[in-house]
Design a protein around this motif. Structure first.
Motif, PDB file in Angstrom:
ATOM      1  N   TRP A 140      -8.480  -1.993   0.106  1.00 40.90           N
ATOM      2  CA  TRP A 140      -8.066  -1.094  -0.956  1.00 40.90           C
ATOM      3  C   TRP A 140      -8.017  -1.824  -2.288  1.00 40.90           C
ATOM      4  CZ3 TRP A 140      -7.748   3.997  -0.498  1.00 40.90           C
ATOM      5  CH2 TRP A 140      -7.608   4.543   0.771  1.00 40.90           C
ATOM      6  N   LYS A 181       1.110   4.035  -2.981  1.00 47.28           N
ATOM      7  CA  LYS A 181       0.749   5.420  -2.654  1.00 47.28           C
ATOM      8  C   LYS A 181       1.800   6.408  -3.172  1.00 47.28           C
ATOM      9  CE  LYS A 181      -0.089   7.980   1.493  1.00 47.28           C
ATOM     10  NZ  LYS A 181      -0.274   7.920   2.928  1.00 47.28           N
ATOM     11  N   ILE A 211     -11.528   1.546   1.142  1.00 40.45           N
ATOM     12  CA  ILE A 211     -11.456   1.855   2.561  1.00 40.45           C
ATOM     13  C   ILE A 211     -10.334   1.025   3.177  1.00 40.45           C
ATOM     14  CG2 ILE A 211     -13.892   2.495   2.787  1.00 40.45           C
ATOM     15  CD1 ILE A 211     -14.392  -0.329   3.851  1.00 40.45           C
ATOM     16  N   GLU A 212      -9.939   1.393   4.373  1.00 42.20           N
ATOM     17  CA  GLU A 212      -8.863   0.685   5.047  1.00 42.20           C
ATOM     18  C   GLU A 212      -9.156  -0.807   5.099  1.00 42.20           C
ATOM     19  OE1 GLU A 212      -6.528   0.760   9.313  1.00 42.20           O
ATOM     20  OE2 GLU A 212      -7.835   2.422   8.772  1.00 42.20           O
ATOM     21  N   MET A 213      -8.172  -1.587   4.846  1.00 43.35           N
ATOM     22  CA  MET A 213      -8.225  -3.049   4.825  1.00 43.35           C
ATOM     23  C   MET A 213      -8.927  -3.620   3.595  1.00 43.35           C
ATOM     24  SD  MET A 213      -6.459  -3.589   7.483  1.00 43.35           S
ATOM     25  CE  MET A 213      -6.530  -5.351   7.530  1.00 43.35           C
ATOM     26  N   TYR A 264       0.830  -1.204   0.000  1.00 45.68           N
ATOM     27  CA  TYR A 264       0.000   0.000   0.000  1.00 45.68           C
ATOM     28  C   TYR A 264       0.865   1.255   0.000  1.00 45.68           C
ATOM     29  CZ  TYR A 264      -2.895   3.784   1.693  1.00 45.68           C
ATOM     30  OH  TYR A 264      -3.514   5.009   1.841  1.00 45.68           O
TER      31      TYR A 264
END
Length: 189
Positions: free
Chosen positions: A161, A146, A157-159, A142
Motif C-alpha cells: 500500500w 483507513k 494492493i495488499e502488502m 494501515y
C-alpha cells in the motif's frame, strides 16, 4: 542511429563539436544542479525526522471517501478522534497510553508530517513501519490511515500500500506544489 537517439533525448544528452571534426556526447548536468540547489531542503527534512523520533536519533538499517463499514461505537470513536486537538508530532509519543485517542491522534500527526518530507508527498506503508519504534507507531498503521480518508489516500494492493497526503494533491490528482526535481523527473519520463 546513435545521433538520432541523442537528438530525441535533449534533456539527457548534449553533443560537443570539436575543431578537428569529432563529436562527443555528454550527459547534461541539470539533475545534479537541481539536487545541489535542494540540499538545504533535504537537510531540513532529515532534521524533522530526527526531531519526531523518540530518542532524537534513528538507527541506519540495511536491506478514498467511502463508507468504512464501522459500527456506531466505532463511528463515535472516529468522530472523537477528529475533534480532539492536534498533538504535535514533535512531542514525546512514549508518554501517551498506546491505545488512547490521544496516542492515535499523535500517530496521525507523525504520519502526516512524515508524508510532508518526500518530494511527491507519498510513501509506501512498509517504509513508514520501518520507523515504528523511533516514532512510537504501531503495526496497525494501515487501519489507522483507513480511518482518516480526509487526510490520507491509500492506493495499491495488499502488502504494498502507498499512502498519499491528501492536502498535497489537487482535485485532479496532481501534486499541487511540485519542486524542480519532480518537474525534471516528469520531463524525463
Amino acid at each position: 542511429m546513435v545521433s538520432r537517439f541523442i537528438a530525441r533525448h535533449p534533456l539527457l544528452f548534449t553533443i560537443y563539436h570539436y575543431l578537428d571534426g569529432k563529436m562527443w556526447v555528454g550527459l547534461l548536468g541539470k539533475e545534479r544542479l537541481i539536487m545541489d540547489a535542494m540540499e538545504a531542503d533535504r537537510v531540513t527534512k532529515v532534521r524533522k525526522l530526527l526531531m519526531m523520533s523518540k530518542d532524537k536519533r534513528i538507527p541506519l538499517r540495511e536491506e478514498g471517501i467511502q463508507d468504512l463499514g464501522l459500527e456506531e461505537g466505532d463511528m463515535r470513536r472516529l468522530n472523537l478522534l477528529n475533534t480532539l486537538p492536534l498533538i504535535s508530532p514533535y512531542s514525546n509519543g512514549l508518554r501517551l497510553d498506546l491505545w488512547s485517542l490521544e496516542a492515535e491522534k499523535y500517530r496521525v500527526g507523525v504520519t502526516h508530517e512524515f508524508l510532508s518530507l518526500p518530494l511527491e508527498k507519498r510513501a509506501l506503508i512498509h517504509h513508514i513501519v520501518e520507523f515504528k519504534q523511533e516514532f512510537s507507531l504501531t503495526r496497525q498503521i494501515y487501519h489507522m490511515l483507513k480511518k482518516q480518508p480526509k487526510t490520507f489516500y491509500l492506493a495499491g494492493i495488499e502488502m504494498n500500500w502507498a499512502v498519499f497526503s491528501m492536502d498535497a494533491y489537487g482535485e485532479n490528482g496532481d501534486l499541487v506544489n511540485k519542486v524542480r526535481q519532480v518537474m525534471f523527473n516528469e520531463k524525463l519520463y
